[in-house]
Design a protein around this motif. Sequence first.
Motif, PDB file in Angstrom:
ATOM      1  N   VAL A 171     103.501  80.913  -8.121  1.00  8.45           N
ATOM      2  CA  VAL A 171     103.691  81.218  -9.544  1.00  8.45           C
ATOM      3  C   VAL A 171     104.035  79.906 -10.224  1.00  8.45           C
ATOM      4  CG1 VAL A 171     105.059  82.446 -11.255  1.00  8.45           C
ATOM      5  CG2 VAL A 171     104.499  83.562  -9.086  1.00  8.45           C
ATOM      6  N   THR A 176      97.601  79.673 -14.057  1.00 17.09           N
ATOM      7  CA  THR A 176      97.558  80.503 -12.866  1.00 17.09           C
ATOM      8  C   THR A 176      96.964  79.717 -11.705  1.00 17.09           C
ATOM      9  OG1 THR A 176      95.490  81.437 -13.691  1.00 17.09           O
ATOM     10  CG2 THR A 176      97.491  82.698 -14.070  1.00 17.09           C
ATOM     11  N   THR A 177      97.215  80.181 -10.502  1.00 14.77           N
ATOM     12  CA  THR A 177      96.852  79.410  -9.318  1.00 14.77           C
ATOM     13  C   THR A 177      95.427  79.708  -8.872  1.00 14.77           C
ATOM     14  OG1 THR A 177      97.685  78.723  -7.154  1.00 14.77           O
ATOM     15  CG2 THR A 177      97.635  81.083  -7.590  1.00 14.77           C
ATOM     16  N   LEU A 222     100.235  88.047 -14.602  1.00 19.01           N
ATOM     17  CA  LEU A 222      99.352  87.499 -13.569  1.00 19.01           C
ATOM     18  C   LEU A 222      98.600  88.612 -12.853  1.00 19.01           C
ATOM     19  CD1 LEU A 222     101.703  84.765 -12.047  1.00 19.01           C
ATOM     20  CD2 LEU A 222      99.682  84.378 -13.474  1.00 19.01           C
ATOM     21  N   HIS A 225      95.957  90.023 -15.189  1.00 21.67           N
ATOM     22  CA  HIS A 225      94.828  89.107 -15.328  1.00 21.67           C
ATOM     23  C   HIS A 225      93.901  89.191 -14.117  1.00 21.67           C
ATOM     24  CE1 HIS A 225      92.707  85.506 -16.699  1.00 21.67           C
ATOM     25  NE2 HIS A 225      92.776  85.065 -15.461  1.00 21.67           N
ATOM     26  N   ARG A 226      94.495  89.246 -12.922  1.00 20.35           N
ATOM     27  CA  ARG A 226      93.687  89.306 -11.707  1.00 20.35           C
ATOM     28  C   ARG A 226      92.922  90.633 -11.626  1.00 20.35           C
ATOM     29  NH1 ARG A 226      91.708  85.862 -10.852  1.00 20.35           N
ATOM     30  NH2 ARG A 226      92.797  84.045 -11.581  1.00 20.35           N
TER      31      ARG A 226
END
Length: 289
Positions: A171, A176-177, A222, A225-226
């Motif tokens: 995180v 974002t990763t 997150l 979003h994913r």
Amino acid sequence: MLPGDSSALCHVVTHEPGRLYALGPDLARLLAPNPSPFTGEGTWVHLIGTDRLLVLDPGPVDDAHLDAIVAAVAGRPVDAILVTHTHRDHSPGAAPLAARLGAPVWGCAPLAIPGNQEAGFDPDYAPDRILADGETFAHEGRPLEAVHTPGHTSNHLCFAWGERLFSGDHVMGWSTTVVIPPDGHMGDYMASLQKLQGRPETIYHPAHGEPVEDPQRLLRGLLGHRLQRERQLQRLAAEQPGTLEALTARAYPGLDARLVRAAQATALAHLVTLEEQGRVTRVGATWKA
């Protein structure tokens, strides 16, 4: 970071590399000199403690950078050098810094991907102690806990200390990763986000970007979003089956050319997880739903 986010190319350095920034009486950080579209301003190295220190994610091998860490330690005992994961912007400095400070290296397990070692991994990382999920040790009167959070990499650890979570690349505070197969796994990444939703820490200190003061809100964002990206790729594969390259171009219109490969890796991670769930299939190079 997530390729395609507007923040992905915004890596103007507003902090001075090598300068020590206090985050409280028992926590400080300094910035490695490695800004890029994939690291933001660079990698933050955290010094945890007051009289005795832990050094978290020493970053790349750079003599001036290692000198800055040693200067920031200022002669205090260092109980361990901690490592969240073995990407090259996090772990390579551990061994030379350990030699200079006389401290052991503790943290994630070494990682090798036979026949397909991602160029971004550090193949020389060799910890003195591998920390398991949930393993704790005392640091300045409080337990510090290793929290296994696979997804960005299979060996990624976060570290919890009181109300703080040192979240590495799982995180981040600026973007974002990225999740890159075969080691990165989107299903694991999302499960690790859900794992953190059940934890009590109220502030996150990532390796890239600023501290996160409302982490539960960010975790929800997150995950949302994913899930949105997952549904989008499934829909695109249903409307018009295509190759990874074609689906990525449709999912990320107008993407900066420097980020195309990373975007394809993230799209592939989603598609692999969808395939495992039986929601898409792959025939040769074509994905369809």
